[in-house]
Design an enzyme around this catalytic site. Structure first.
Site: not given
Ligand code: ADP
Ligand code: MG
Length: 407
Positions: A35, A208, A364, A388
């Site tokens: 980023r 999330k 991210g 998001g």
């Molecule tokens: P992004 O930033 O790509 O939008 P998120 O912030 O929603 O994605 O999620 C990323 C996090 O989700 C990572 O840190 C990962 O460790 C966590 N994650 C993935 N699968 C699980 C799970 N089954 N339980 C808890 N955390 C998880």
């Molecule tokens: Mg994230």
């Protein structure tokens, strides 16, 4: 779009740039600077044009108060390296406390002391409760303080344009404003996803869950295939009546998930859920070695925690994605930060590199994951800096941080 022509000549002007510098940190070590790299061209262009550049950004989700764990100090250093010019760091954002002299400089001193072409980064804007306040008046007051620091505003933080926040939305109303090059480029790619070549598959995961469950509602209307992994899986499995042990669960969303499954079936949209899950007895931490095991998705033990999709699911996801002509992916399939729980995310990342058509990775952590797992940016059609934000765009929602630039 993405030009600053509307701002006129910026030489000598103080330009406030909202960037998205929300990078993953391990202590104070930046584990993925994607980023920051993506934010450099806009800042560089303004500095080269002789602007006095004031960069405002957030890191993580602090509680509206200073918290050293979320300091942007390491980011200021990395930004300076990537720009090839020094970046002053103001240890505050605005307001009374801005006059507290830290590192010899208050914010106003730091901004006032800038020469043409110089750059200052302000400390984490979310240390101020006004940034994310739901109260319009509180946000407006904080935005007015930010606006005092500049003569013009450039919105370049794509990861936050879906947020009605002071440094994204309210400040644009107070200053001459323009869209930054990164935001313009992101919107260009996402626009192509609104009229996708079919089959169009969307892969969702991450942690999330409550933020992202809602997007499924509109994606059922738009995509041909939805693949669900990550923390979101367990609310669906629970909705189907399965035990999910200690896994991430949004207990108040069970009916919503049931309704999604029924509606998808009625519309002939396939929702692919994992059939096997990698579990452990506790969330991975530095204190103990992981003890992963694979269980059937309908037989998660009560004391287990689902941390990745299993190998059978990874193979099924991979097979399903090979037929797609357009794929959008947001959210890791598991806790990829720990190698024992990274295989599902790696399998999906690989499948995206093989798509015969447009593949887009958004988010991210998702972007950090593909790089950490050894993939190169060029192997994907596009890596978006905003998870998001890109999801909301694909849902057809209005993004406040974009709309506000249009007036
Ligand atoms: P992004 O930033 O790509 O939008 P998120 O912030 O929603 O994605 O999620 C990323 C996090 O989700 C990572 O840190 C990962 O460790 C966590 N994650 C993935 N699968 C699980 C799970 N089954 N339980 C808890 N955390 C998880
Ligand atoms: Mg994230």
């Amino acid at each position: 779009m993405g030009t600053y022509a509307t701002l006129g000549d910026v030489e000598g002007k103080r330009v406030l740039v909202r960037s998205d510098l929300n990078v993953p940190l391990d202590g104070t070590r930046i584990t993925d600077d994607g980023r920051i790299r993506a934010s450099v061209p806009t800042i560089q262009a303004l500095a080269e044009a002789g602007a006095r550049v004031v960069v405002v950004a957030h890191l993580g989700r602090p509680d509206g108060a200073p918290d050293p764990r979320y300091s942007l100090a390491p980011v200021a250093e990395r930004l300076g390296e990537l720009l090839g010019r020094p970046v002053a760091f103001a240890t505050d954002t605005v307001g009374e406390s801005a006059h507290q002299i830290v590192n010899g400089k208050s914010v106003h001193d730091a901004v006032d002391g800038l020469d043409n072409g110089q750059v200052v980064l302000l400390e984490n804007v979310r240390f101020n409760p006004g940034e994310t306040s739901k109260d319009d008046a509180v946000r407006a007051e904080f935005a007015a303080q930010l606006a005092e620091l500049a003569d013009a505003f450039v919105s370049d933080g794509f990861g936050v344009v879906h947020r009605k926040q002071a440094s994204v939305y309210d400040v644009a109303k107070l200053l001459p404003h323009a869209m930054g090059g990164l935001v313009a480029a992101e919107i260009d790619v996402l626009r192509r996803l609104t009229e996708p070549d079919r089959p169009y598959a969307v892969v969702l995961g991450g942690s999330k869950v409550s933020d992202k469950l809602g997007v499924i509602d509109s994606l059922i209307e738009k995509a041909d295939l939805l693949l669900i992994g990550g923390g979101m899986v367990f609310t669906f499995l629970a909705a189907q009546g399965h035990e999910v042990g200690k896994s991430l669960l949004e207990a108040d969303q069970l009916d919503t998930c049931r309704a999604y499954l029924a509606r998808a079936e009625a519309r002939g949209v396939e929702i692919l859920l994992p059939t096997d899950i990698v579990v452990d007895t506790a969330f991975p931490s530095g204190d103990r070695e992981p003890t992963p095991s694979v269980v059937s998705a309908d037989a998660i033990p009560a004391d287990a925690l689902g941390l990745d999709i299993g190998p059978e699911s990874a193979a099924r996801f991979d097979a399903a994605l090979t037929t797609a002509r357009t794929v959008f992916w947001n959210g890791p399939m598991g806790v990829f930060e720990v190698p024992a729980f990274a295989a599902g995310t790696k399998a999906v990342a690989y499948a995206l590199t093989q798509v015969n058509g447009l593949s887009v990775v958004g988010g991210g952590d998702s972007a950090a994951a593909v790089r950490a797992l050894g993939f190169a940016d060029g192997e994907f059609g596009h890596i978006s800096t905003g998870g998001g934000a890109s999801l909301e765009y694909l849902e057809g929602k209005e993004l406040p941080g974009i709309t506000v630039l249009e007036d």
